[in-house]
Structure formats: structure tokens, C-alpha cells
Design a protein around this motif. Sequence first.
Motif, PDB file in Angstrom:
ATOM      1  N   ARG A  67       0.804  -1.223   0.000  1.00 44.75           N
ATOM      2  CA  ARG A  67       0.000   0.000   0.000  1.00 44.75           C
ATOM      3  C   ARG A  67       0.838   1.275   0.000  1.00 44.75           C
ATOM      4  O   ARG A  67       0.788   2.089   0.927  1.00 44.75           O
ATOM      5  N   PRO A  68       1.623   1.479  -1.058  1.00 48.09           N
ATOM      6  CA  PRO A  68       2.476   2.668  -1.103  1.00 48.09           C
ATOM      7  C   PRO A  68       1.663   3.949  -1.286  1.00 48.09           C
ATOM      8  O   PRO A  68       0.551   3.913  -1.836  1.00 48.09           O
ATOM      9  N   THR A  69       2.235   5.038  -0.829  1.00 47.92           N
ATOM     10  CA  THR A  69       1.629   6.361  -1.028  1.00 47.92           C
ATOM     11  C   THR A  69       1.891   6.854  -2.451  1.00 47.92           C
ATOM     12  O   THR A  69       1.062   7.548  -3.039  1.00 47.92           O
ATOM     13  N   ILE A  70       3.076   6.486  -2.968  1.00 43.79           N
ATOM     14  CA  ILE A  70       3.484   6.929  -4.310  1.00 43.79           C
ATOM     15  C   ILE A  70       3.899   5.702  -5.114  1.00 43.79           C
ATOM     16  O   ILE A  70       4.615   4.838  -4.606  1.00 43.79           O
ATOM     17  N   LEU A  71       3.462   5.656  -6.379  1.00 39.91           N
ATOM     18  CA  LEU A  71       3.928   4.616  -7.304  1.00 39.91           C
ATOM     19  C   LEU A  71       4.769   5.288  -8.387  1.00 39.91           C
ATOM     20  O   LEU A  71       4.304   6.206  -9.058  1.00 39.91           O
ATOM     21  N   LEU A  72       6.021   4.826  -8.523  1.00 38.05           N
ATOM     22  CA  LEU A  72       6.927   5.344  -9.546  1.00 38.05           C
ATOM     23  C   LEU A  72       7.116   4.252 -10.596  1.00 38.05           C
ATOM     24  O   LEU A  72       7.433   3.109 -10.246  1.00 38.05           O
ATOM     25  N   ALA A  73       6.913   4.583 -11.865  1.00 36.29           N
ATOM     26  CA  ALA A  73       7.045   3.571 -12.915  1.00 36.29           C
ATOM     27  C   ALA A  73       7.969   4.120 -13.999  1.00 36.29           C
ATOM     28  O   ALA A  73       7.680   5.153 -14.605  1.00 36.29           O
ATOM     29  N   ASP A  74       9.098   3.439 -14.218  1.00 42.63           N
ATOM     30  CA  ASP A  74      10.080   3.901 -15.210  1.00 42.63           C
ATOM     31  C   ASP A  74       9.922   3.080 -16.488  1.00 42.63           C
ATOM     32  O   ASP A  74      10.383   1.952 -16.569  1.00 42.63           O
ATOM     33  N   GLU A  75       9.277   3.655 -17.472  1.00 44.47           N
ATOM     34  CA  GLU A  75       8.970   3.018 -18.756  1.00 44.47           C
ATOM     35  C   GLU A  75       8.299   1.649 -18.581  1.00 44.47           C
ATOM     36  O   GLU A  75       8.764   0.634 -19.124  1.00 44.47           O
ATOM     37  N   PRO A  76       7.183   1.605 -17.856  1.00 48.57           N
ATOM     38  CA  PRO A  76       6.555   0.321 -17.557  1.00 48.57           C
ATOM     39  C   PRO A  76       6.005  -0.399 -18.783  1.00 48.57           C
ATOM     40  O   PRO A  76       5.789  -1.610 -18.727  1.00 48.57           O
ATOM     41  N   THR A  77       5.789   0.321 -19.883  1.00 47.68           N
ATOM     42  CA  THR A  77       5.248  -0.336 -21.080  1.00 47.68           C
ATOM     43  C   THR A  77       6.309  -0.458 -22.181  1.00 47.68           C
ATOM     44  O   THR A  77       5.986  -0.803 -23.314  1.00 47.68           O
ATOM     45  N   ILE A 104      -5.322   2.765 -10.313  1.00 42.19           N
ATOM     46  CA  ILE A 104      -4.597   2.822  -9.037  1.00 42.19           C
ATOM     47  C   ILE A 104      -4.569   4.267  -8.535  1.00 42.19           C
ATOM     48  O   ILE A 104      -4.770   4.550  -7.356  1.00 42.19           O
ATOM     49  N   ASN A 105      -4.331   5.192  -9.464  1.00 39.76           N
ATOM     50  CA  ASN A 105      -4.328   6.614  -9.116  1.00 39.76           C
ATOM     51  C   ASN A 105      -5.709   7.069  -8.649  1.00 39.76           C
ATOM     52  O   ASN A 105      -5.828   7.823  -7.662  1.00 39.76           O
ATOM     53  N   GLU A 106      -6.757   6.583  -9.308  1.00 35.77           N
ATOM     54  CA  GLU A 106      -8.122   6.975  -8.908  1.00 35.77           C
ATOM     55  C   GLU A 106      -8.460   6.467  -7.518  1.00 35.77           C
ATOM     56  O   GLU A 106      -9.304   7.032  -6.825  1.00 35.77           O
ATOM     57  N   ASN A 107      -7.768   5.411  -7.085  1.00 31.69           N
ATOM     58  CA  ASN A 107      -7.956   4.915  -5.717  1.00 31.69           C
ATOM     59  C   ASN A 107      -7.104   5.661  -4.697  1.00 31.69           C
ATOM     60  O   ASN A 107      -7.051   5.263  -3.533  1.00 31.69           O
ATOM     61  N   GLY A 108      -6.400   6.715  -5.140  1.00 26.56           N
ATOM     62  CA  GLY A 108      -5.745   7.595  -4.179  1.00 26.56           C
ATOM     63  C   GLY A 108      -4.230   7.622  -4.194  1.00 26.56           C
ATOM     64  O   GLY A 108      -3.616   8.474  -3.545  1.00 26.56           O
ATOM     65  N   THR A 109      -3.597   6.691  -4.925  1.00 30.99           N
ATOM     66  CA  THR A 109      -2.129   6.655  -4.956  1.00 30.99           C
ATOM     67  C   THR A 109      -1.609   7.731  -5.915  1.00 30.99           C
ATOM     68  O   THR A 109      -2.152   7.903  -7.006  1.00 30.99           O
ATOM     69  N   THR A 110      -0.560   8.437  -5.512  1.00 35.08           N
ATOM     70  CA  THR A 110       0.104   9.375  -6.409  1.00 35.08           C
ATOM     71  C   THR A 110       0.940   8.548  -7.383  1.00 35.08           C
ATOM     72  O   THR A 110       1.656   7.641  -6.965  1.00 35.08           O
TER      73      THR A 110
END
Length: 247
Positions: A173-183, A201-207
Motif C-alpha cells: 500500500r504505497p503512497t506513491i507509485l513510480l514507474a520507469d517506462e513500464p510499457t 490505481i491513481n483513482e484509488n488515491g495513490t500518487t
Amino acid sequence: MAREVRGRRRRGYAGSDEIITMKNVSKAYATGAPALKGVDLHIKRGEFVFIVGDSGSGKSTMIKLLLRELVPSSGDINVMGYDLTRIKHRKIPKFRRNLGIVFQDFRLLKDRNVYENVAFAQRIIQMPSKDIKRNVPSILATVGLAGKYKAKPRQLSGGEQQRVAIARALVNRPTILLADEPTGNLDPKNSWEIMKLLEQINENGTTVLVVTHNREIVNAMQKRVVTMKKGVIVSDEEKGGYIDDED
Ligand code: ADP
Ligand code: MG
């Protein structure tokens, strides 16, 4: 959740809705031109932000600085109330517990099944096994992999492997999700599905911060877009698009 809120208060962080602040940040590696030069970036809790730019423009360096994998050569970085230029080494693991990270190459444990890959992230933070048994199936259902928990990574498509990596990033349950070229390694259909999942995931509150080269998706999704060029932020637009390089 209550525990998290108390933690923020302790650090004097409650009341601020800015969750990521970079002030005049530069980063030079031992060799070559500086990778970042005087970067200012302010991100509020709950935002979805794309980071775009040519290869070598400093996007991954920015992500590594936000994870405190690197320290800046100069400037200040604050993430969730942690001053990353002054944080003590022994506090870094606790800081990182609030971050989820997803990479282009998935980075799954190849000899472990889907369930174990996700459960591993919970074991690291010493989650009791009765909680792990509840949390892992729940997060696998969220990413659309409820039926695949016994599969090994090689038995999955690229899109499915990235979903496992996202489940692993989210299970604590992180506060922030960082994705480096996930696709970066996915075909257009899987890329869309992964981006829609990140949006959910963002709509559920995660930055959520997503580094990407996927012009079509960035233009279609109408999110904030930060464009990097040669270590500098050259534009930062709400509901932006992918800026074509003019030179
Ligand atoms: P991007 O993710 O946008 O492709 P990077 O942040 O990886 O860009 O790299 C920015 C610049 O820093 C590039 O010129 C790259 O060659 C350089 N760089 C990245 N990592 C290192 C390193 N460990 N040592 C030296 N130079 C590096
Ligand atoms: Mg990169």
C-alpha cells in the motif's frame, strides 16, 4: 491507515498537500555532462504525472533521486515529508516502504511463482503470514491475475508479468507509485491495459509518476505531462500532450 497519518503528523507533514518537491536539483555523475540541471518539480498528493523526453534526458536519474537511490549534487528533494538530502541511512528502508516502483524489465524472481513474487514484498516488511494470505490474493485480483497465482514468470505474457510487478509494488500500500517506462517492453494492447491499470490505481488515491515514450497513450490520457530535455524540464502542462522534438 491511521498509523500512516500519525507518522505524517510526527514529521510535521500533515496539512501539506505537496508530496514531491524538487528545488533547483542538479545531478552530475562521475563522467559526462550533468544528467539534471536546476530541476524544479512540485507534485501534489493524488496527482497522475507523465514524465517524457528523449533517451538520455534525465528521466531515470530523476526517478532514482526520488527513491533515494542517488543523492543530488546540489538542490533539495523532499518526498512525503522526508528531506532526502539529509535523511539518515537507517531511515531509508522506512522511507522506501511508502514507495512502489515498477521497471521496464519487470524484475520478477524467475524461479518463484506469481504468488511468491508478490508475497516476497510483504515478507520483507515482516507482514504476519495471515495478513499475507489475505493481501496477496486481493491485490492479484485487483490487477486481473486472480487465476494465475501458481504460474512462473516464463509462463506469462509480458503484460501479465508487468501486472505481477505492479501487484508486488502495490501490496504494501504505497503512497506513491513510480514507474520507469513500464510499457517499454509491451505491445500496444498490453501497454494500454497497463496504463489503464495505473490510472485506476491513481483513482484509488495513490500518487502515480510514469516515465514513458508512448506518445499515443500520453496524448490520449490527458494527464499532467512533464517534458525533459538534456537534464532540464522544458515544459510542464496540465492535460498535456507529447511534445514533438523540433530539432
Ligand atoms: P533517461 O532515463 O531520460 O534516458 P538517464 O537519467 O538514464 O536518462 O540519463 C541521463 C544522462 O546521464 C545520460 O547522458 C546518461 O548517459 C547519463 N548517465 C546515467 N547514468 C549514469 C551513470 N551511472 N554514470 C554516468 N552517466 C550516467
Ligand atoms: Mg531511463
